[in-house]
Write a protein that holds these residues in place. Sequence first.
Motif, PDB file in Angstrom:
ATOM      1  N   ILE A  94      98.140  63.506 -29.010  1.00  0.00           N
ATOM      2  CA  ILE A  94      98.638  64.185 -30.220  1.00  0.00           C
ATOM      3  C   ILE A  94      99.784  63.382 -30.828  1.00  0.00           C
ATOM      4  CG2 ILE A  94      99.885  66.224 -31.050  1.00  0.00           C
ATOM      5  CD1 ILE A  94      98.224  67.840 -28.918  1.00  0.00           C
ATOM      6  N   GLU A  97      98.485  60.291 -32.441  1.00  0.00           N
ATOM      7  CA  GLU A  97      97.826  60.626 -33.709  1.00  0.00           C
ATOM      8  C   GLU A  97      98.870  60.767 -34.819  1.00  0.00           C
ATOM      9  OE1 GLU A  97      94.567  60.694 -33.971  1.00  0.00           O
ATOM     10  OE2 GLU A  97      94.515  61.345 -36.070  1.00  0.00           O
ATOM     11  N   ARG A  98     100.011  61.361 -34.472  1.00  0.00           N
ATOM     12  CA  ARG A  98     101.038  61.599 -35.488  1.00  0.00           C
ATOM     13  C   ARG A  98     101.891  60.363 -35.753  1.00  0.00           C
ATOM     14  NH1 ARG A  98     103.641  66.993 -32.806  1.00  0.00           N
ATOM     15  NH2 ARG A  98     101.943  68.472 -33.272  1.00  0.00           N
ATOM     16  N   HIS A  99     102.286  59.674 -34.709  1.00  0.00           N
ATOM     17  CA  HIS A  99     103.330  58.652 -34.819  1.00  0.00           C
ATOM     18  C   HIS A  99     102.865  57.239 -34.518  1.00  0.00           C
ATOM     19  CE1 HIS A  99     106.126  62.031 -34.967  1.00  0.00           C
ATOM     20  NE2 HIS A  99     105.609  62.477 -33.834  1.00  0.00           N
ATOM     21  N   ARG A 222      92.821  64.638 -32.597  1.00  0.00           N
ATOM     22  CA  ARG A 222      92.562  64.395 -34.028  1.00  0.00           C
ATOM     23  C   ARG A 222      92.517  65.706 -34.793  1.00  0.00           C
ATOM     24  NH1 ARG A 222      88.637  59.376 -33.264  1.00  0.00           N
ATOM     25  NH2 ARG A 222      90.334  57.835 -33.112  1.00  0.00           N
ATOM     26  N   ASP A 225      96.429  69.037 -35.560  1.00  0.00           N
ATOM     27  CA  ASP A 225      97.262  69.496 -36.678  1.00  0.00           C
ATOM     28  C   ASP A 225      96.411  69.918 -37.871  1.00  0.00           C
ATOM     29  OD1 ASP A 225      99.636  66.953 -35.736  1.00  0.00           O
ATOM     30  OD2 ASP A 225      99.713  69.114 -35.316  1.00  0.00           O
TER      31      ASP A 225
END
Lengths: 345, 345
Positions: A94, A97-99, A222, A225
């Motif tokens: 996660i 995926e974000r950063h 993926r 969020d």
Amino acid sequence: MFAIVPAGGVGSRLWPLSRAASPKFLRDLEGAGRTMLQTTLDRLAPVTEGIVVVTGSAHAPAVSAQISDDGASEVVAEPSPRDSMAAIGLAAAILHERHGDVVVGSFAADHAIRDAGAFHAAVRRAERIAAEGLIVTIGITPTAPSSAYGYIEAGSPLSAPLQGLEVARFEEKPVPATAAAYLATGRYLWNAGMFVMRTGVLLDVLAELQPELHAGLVAIARAWDTEEREAALAEHWEALPRLVIDRAVAEPMAERGVVAVVPAEMGWSDIGDFDALAQVSPRGADLEINSPGTFAHAERKVVVVGIPGAVVVETEDAILVTTRERAQDVKAAVDGLDGELEGLR
Amino acid sequence: MFAIVPAGGVGSRLWPLSRAASPKFLRDLEGAGRTMLQTTLDRLAPVTEGIVVVTGSAHAPAVSAQISDDGASEVVAEPSPRDSMAAIGLAAAILHERHGDVVVGSFAADHAIRDAGAFHAAVRRAERIAAEGLIVTIGITPTAPSSAYGYIEAGSPLSAPLQGLEVARFEEKPVPATAAAYLATGRYLWNAGMFVMRTGVLLDVLAELQPELHAGLVAIARAWDTEEREAALAEHWEALPRLVIDRAVAEPMAERGVVAVVPAEMGWSDIGDFDALAQVSPRGADLEINSPGTFAHAERKVVVVGIPGAVVVETEDAILVTTRERAQDVKAAVDGLDGELEGLR
């Protein structure tokens, strides 16, 4: 660095203080005024950008209630237990995926660390090494030949300016004689289960060694969020293999020579049983006759006669009586709570 | 025969079930629905004309409340403790004053006897021998080399039709090896503290061996059924010497060859400590792991791990944890309850 805190496990050796409905990490065992989870997050805050607490869906509400809503920490709820690799892996995926490729550190929700400054120093050293692409563990300088922990055999020092040692091998919990031999060499450290690495490194290792796990975690991450989160969990979570991070990643990578250890002395204890809790948070009986080393936790007055190292724990519905020497066997007792006693778990 | 029941002693080895305010003889330890005192009186009723219960003034109201008011039993209240010889002697002197030279039997208020029939048979045999002027004790056929009791060495049988044996000697509580040696001879019996004799014989012995005690008891007894009772107690009681009947009467008279013993098997126990209570009234924990022989008395569920023969007793305000092997040492614990713990005695 981002922190991942897997908050699971019943802590059954600490029954009846730790229960299925209210396990160890949600309890204030040390009498600190903060629970073990809260203390863990307080300790991590100065060295992290953000914290992801991973816990079972049954405990997610209680966890959410205990953590501050300042946005620095969030809760990832697992539909069912899948052991540490899936928990840590999901949080890492996660965050990736974000950063993108960031350094993450995984830390237990229910350990005691007396010296926060030494902890922060070790985390920073580990972060610097992990930034180079290595997998890093923080190893505890042993204070006794304990059979309760896995051990890390350290090898050569890393090249300056990195402060750490190569990991030669991870070893299972040893018999006492072997533990004593480890300590005699001066080369062994306790494995406290703290791992620091780049999310990209972790995902690459999983893609190679645990492709099914990798695929499932990435798919869920993926969707995390988005509105597809629940659907992705429903589709992928149940089939994930149950693995611990030591076996899935740390041990195979140590064989390839890409794991490092940062030794640290920080007054650490996993408070795995009442003997450990008695060392961290001593509390005697109200009166002890020939019973040195007694640990008692009770509302009533407790009198112990003729049982050195006795352990007496009274709660609203149950009393546990054992000794510090037999503290590991409390797990067997909890496993035996069935029939009309099942409600006590 | 008249019975004398000295109801004293705190029973501190049975703390916290037995307390200063509510000692052993006032409690239903066996779960029989009757207290130990009530059970004792029930058992004596078929073999006595009347019963005198001697107890401290602090417990007299509770004792009176527990005994039936059918006139078969009465309470003699001592202003302060003076041990068994004064307690038994006063009751005997009062009965002598009222009835002349009659046979009396002294029996503990807090022992367990499983076979009432065997008890009655032994009492009747003892009564017949005592009527001849001998001092008689009822001795228990030992079932184990116990170090918890005094022993009686039996000598030659008495002449028919009397059914009993001469007492050669009284012995103190022996070390285990000595107890085993006693049992091997087949000549020794446990001293259960039960004495049967004529009031006239007792008073003559006291007049000779304990003249001060004799004079005080007779003065109080003469005033007992008059308005002078309180004044006589106030004048004579405090100065009475503290003696136990074994030392004051039984042992010196055994040396003169005027003491006999009636052997009996009646499922007797003095329930002197939790080990004895566990044998009479077994009650395990709710879950025992490697803890065979555990005795537990608690409202809460009790789990014991790794302590064979554990003893766990929970009451409203206190929890005792010990082992059956160390059960005798509970007395030392009670002696240690001072300061803010004194209210627990």
